[in-house]
Scaffold this motif. Structure first.
Motif, PDB file in Angstrom:
ATOM      1  N   ALA A  94      97.183 -26.632  42.592  1.00 20.99           N
ATOM      2  CA  ALA A  94      96.704 -25.473  43.351  1.00 20.99           C
ATOM      3  C   ALA A  94      95.205 -25.564  43.616  1.00 20.99           C
ATOM      4  CB  ALA A  94      97.043 -24.186  42.601  1.00 20.99           C
ATOM      5  N   ALA A  95      94.448 -25.987  42.591  1.00 18.63           N
ATOM      6  CA  ALA A  95      93.002 -26.113  42.761  1.00 18.63           C
ATOM      7  C   ALA A  95      92.670 -27.166  43.818  1.00 18.63           C
ATOM      8  CB  ALA A  95      92.359 -26.468  41.423  1.00 18.63           C
ATOM      9  N   GLU A  96      93.353 -28.317  43.768  1.00 17.82           N
ATOM     10  CA  GLU A  96      93.115 -29.370  44.752  1.00 17.82           C
ATOM     11  C   GLU A  96      93.497 -28.903  46.152  1.00 17.82           C
ATOM     12  OE1 GLU A  96      94.939 -33.046  43.794  1.00 17.82           O
ATOM     13  OE2 GLU A  96      93.889 -33.283  41.877  1.00 17.82           O
ATOM     14  N   ALA A  97      94.628 -28.206  46.239  1.00 14.80           N
ATOM     15  CA  ALA A  97      95.100 -27.739  47.539  1.00 14.80           C
ATOM     16  C   ALA A  97      94.134 -26.737  48.157  1.00 14.80           C
ATOM     17  CB  ALA A  97      96.483 -27.122  47.389  1.00 14.80           C
ATOM     18  N   MET A  98      93.614 -25.835  47.338  1.00 14.08           N
ATOM     19  CA  MET A  98      92.664 -24.845  47.849  1.00 14.08           C
ATOM     20  C   MET A  98      91.379 -25.530  48.333  1.00 14.08           C
ATOM     21  SD  MET A  98      94.143 -21.922  47.642  1.00 14.08           S
ATOM     22  CE  MET A  98      95.607 -21.233  46.838  1.00 14.08           C
ATOM     23  N   GLY A 121      92.304 -27.490  51.607  1.00 14.96           N
ATOM     24  CA  GLY A 121      93.020 -26.787  52.672  1.00 14.96           C
ATOM     25  C   GLY A 121      94.415 -27.328  52.900  1.00 14.96           C
ATOM     26  N   GLN A 122      95.063 -27.805  51.834  1.00 13.70           N
ATOM     27  CA  GLN A 122      96.394 -28.389  51.909  1.00 13.70           C
ATOM     28  C   GLN A 122      97.445 -27.427  51.347  1.00 13.70           C
ATOM     29  OE1 GLN A 122      96.224 -31.888  49.458  1.00 13.70           O
ATOM     30  NE2 GLN A 122      95.791 -33.235  51.196  1.00 13.70           N
ATOM     31  N   PRO A 123      98.708 -27.667  51.650  1.00  6.95           N
ATOM     32  CA  PRO A 123      99.768 -26.977  50.926  1.00  6.95           C
ATOM     33  C   PRO A 123      99.794 -27.465  49.477  1.00  6.95           C
ATOM     34  CG  PRO A 123     100.607 -27.984  52.949  1.00  6.95           C
ATOM     35  CD  PRO A 123      99.237 -28.529  52.727  1.00  6.95           C
ATOM     36  N   VAL A 124     100.069 -26.582  48.547  1.00  8.65           N
ATOM     37  CA  VAL A 124     100.171 -26.973  47.140  1.00  8.65           C
ATOM     38  C   VAL A 124     101.286 -27.994  46.959  1.00  8.65           C
ATOM     39  CG1 VAL A 124     100.576 -26.124  44.785  1.00  8.65           C
ATOM     40  CG2 VAL A 124      99.289 -24.720  46.413  1.00  8.65           C
ATOM     41  N   SER A 133     103.019 -26.135  59.226  1.00  5.88           N
ATOM     42  CA  SER A 133     102.223 -27.041  60.055  1.00  5.88           C
ATOM     43  C   SER A 133     102.461 -28.493  59.648  1.00  5.88           C
ATOM     44  CB  SER A 133     100.738 -26.686  59.917  1.00  5.88           C
ATOM     45  OG  SER A 133      99.933 -27.591  60.648  1.00  5.88           O
ATOM     46  N   ALA A 134     102.530 -28.747  58.335  1.00  5.18           N
ATOM     47  CA  ALA A 134     102.764 -30.112  57.852  1.00  5.18           C
ATOM     48  C   ALA A 134     104.160 -30.595  58.245  1.00  5.18           C
ATOM     49  CB  ALA A 134     102.591 -30.160  56.337  1.00  5.18           C
ATOM     50  N   GLU A 135     105.162 -29.730  58.148  1.00  6.63           N
ATOM     51  CA  GLU A 135     106.528 -30.116  58.513  1.00  6.63           C
ATOM     52  C   GLU A 135     106.600 -30.533  59.983  1.00  6.63           C
ATOM     53  OE1 GLU A 135     108.939 -27.231  55.338  1.00  6.63           O
ATOM     54  OE2 GLU A 135     108.487 -26.527  57.368  1.00  6.63           O
TER      55      GLU A 135
END
Length: 407
Positions: free
Chosen positions: A72-76, A79-82, A163-165
């Motif tokens: 979660a920290a990396e994603a935040m 700006g990525q999905p967890v 968006s990623a899908e």
């Protein structure tokens, strides 16, 4: 065919939950077509290395995905999905690069959107992306149903994952979903379908394994009943919500008429909330069992009152293959082209769910006929061999293949 790279977010063994059942059968089918190299994550089952050594030409098994808080920290920060951050692993990226460099890989089969991040944008072979279902819609539903910070996190995940899908689907040659319902849902969530080859590959069922005569009768397993059974992974939020609904709202209405009616929750990793349901009158929480089939075989009704359900529910197909009458919600019935009232019983609200359960309990002949029709339906329409018969064609290059966008 040449050689195939198979990427999965969870080791496809043992096939004891929905996504692993599908990935297990897909991987076995790929191995029959030619050498396959597998990159995946362990789930602490203890069987990963042994299984992969027996089926794959080579494999890389990441011990575990990132912890939720770290992901979660990396994603935040990025700006990525967890979901993507949780399955990002440098060593797996390196292994994929080595396999593509040293082996004649003609195709990459990506099982679940989290693993699409490992496909190089200029890979010249075929790429098949098996999304199974539209994960972003599930997180969006969590966000809409929740409140507070958790709801915000789920809404964010749904938005970024959608968006990623779309991006991954444009980069693939073919994108697979598990049912027409999921495919139609995906179409409504992308900006346009240009350069997206979207197809449906449904789940199958091993009807020789899930068969009434494949297990020994255990008439003393439950009480006199009637006995209603739910099976599934019991730390999965939709399953937790389903058994809470059954235990707290539907079973009490049934027990007003049949005081001995019991509800049995069968599945591994029950959460504290699920375990607490065992305190309710008529509810038993079994947890993980060595073989789910005896628990299905001794059931009078198998229930699947899910309110959030993506794709095709394996638990429903398994119960149908065991010739059991299945009581299920419209959500749990999606993707199974069976007939309500003939092959299973669909009920929308709690009151209707209880009413249809009582009707099946009070008319044992009708319940038995429904179970027999359910098994006949599975035998005719839902075998794995039929579901995967077109897999080889999906992985073969075609002169008509469109040029893929870079991911």
């Amino acid at each position: 065919m040449g050689e195939t790279l198979f990427l999965a977010h969870r080791v496809p063994f043992p096939p004891d939950r929905g996504d692993k059942i599908r990935s297990f059968h897909v991987l076995r089918a790929l191995a029959r077509l030619g050498p396959v190299h597998v990159g995946t994550f362990d789930d602490r089952s203890g069987y990963g290395d042994e299984f992969l050594t027996g089926i794959a030409a080579s494999h890389h098994l990441v011990p575990a995905r990132k912890r939720d808080m770290i992901a979660a920290a990396e994603a935040m920060a990025k700006g990525q999905p967890v979901s993507l951050a949780a399955f990002a692993n440098d060593r797996l990226h390196e292994w994929v690069a080595q396999v593509l460099h040293y082996r004649p890989i003609d195709a990459i089969y990506v099982f679940s959107g989290q693993m699409a991040q490992y496909v190089p944008p200029h890979f010249p072979g075929r790429v098949v992306l098996d999304l199974c279902d539209v994960d972003s819609a599930k997180f969006e539903a969590y966000g809409n149903a929740g409140h507070g910070p958790k709801a915000w996190i789920h809404a964010r995940e749904g938005r970024l994952l959608a968006s990623a899908e779309e991006r991954f689907a444009r980069a693939a040659d073919t994108t697979l979903l598990i049912s027409e319902n999921e495919a139609n849902l995906f179409r409504t969530r992308v900006s346009n379908m240009h350069q997206i080859d979207l197809r449906v590959m449904r789940n199958g069922i091993d009807a020789n394994f899930f068969a009434p005569d494949a297990v020994k009768a255990e008439p003393t397993l439950y009480g006199p009943g009637p006995n209603i059974v739910f099976t599934g992974q019991m730390d999965y939020a939709p399953n937790v919500a389903a058994v809470e609904r059954m235990a707290q709202r539907i079973l009490p209405a049934i027990r007003e008429v049949h005081r001995d009616a019991e509800f049995h929750i069968v599945g591994r990793a029950p959460t504290p909330a699920v375990k607490a349901l065992g305190k309710h009158a008529g509810v038993t929480v079994w947890g993980e069992v060595p073989d789910v089939r005896p628990y299905l075989a001794e059931a009078d009704i198998v229930a699947a009152p899910l309110t959030i359900a993506r794709g095709i529910q394996n638990k429903v197909l398994e119960a149908m293959a065991m010739a059991k009458p299945v009581l299920l919600s419209p959500e749990a019935a999606t993707g199974i082209d069976a007939e309500d009232g003939v092959h299973f019983a669909v009920a929308e609200g709690d009151r209707m769910m209880a009413g249809r359960a009582l009707a099946l309990i009070d008319d044992r002949a009708k319940a038995r006929a429904m179970g027999e029709a359910a098994r006949a339906f599975v035998l005719e329409h839902q075998g794995w061999a039929a579901m995967l018969s077109g897999l080889g064609e999906l992985l073969r290059p075609s002169l008509a293949d469109p040029v893929r966008d870079a991911a």
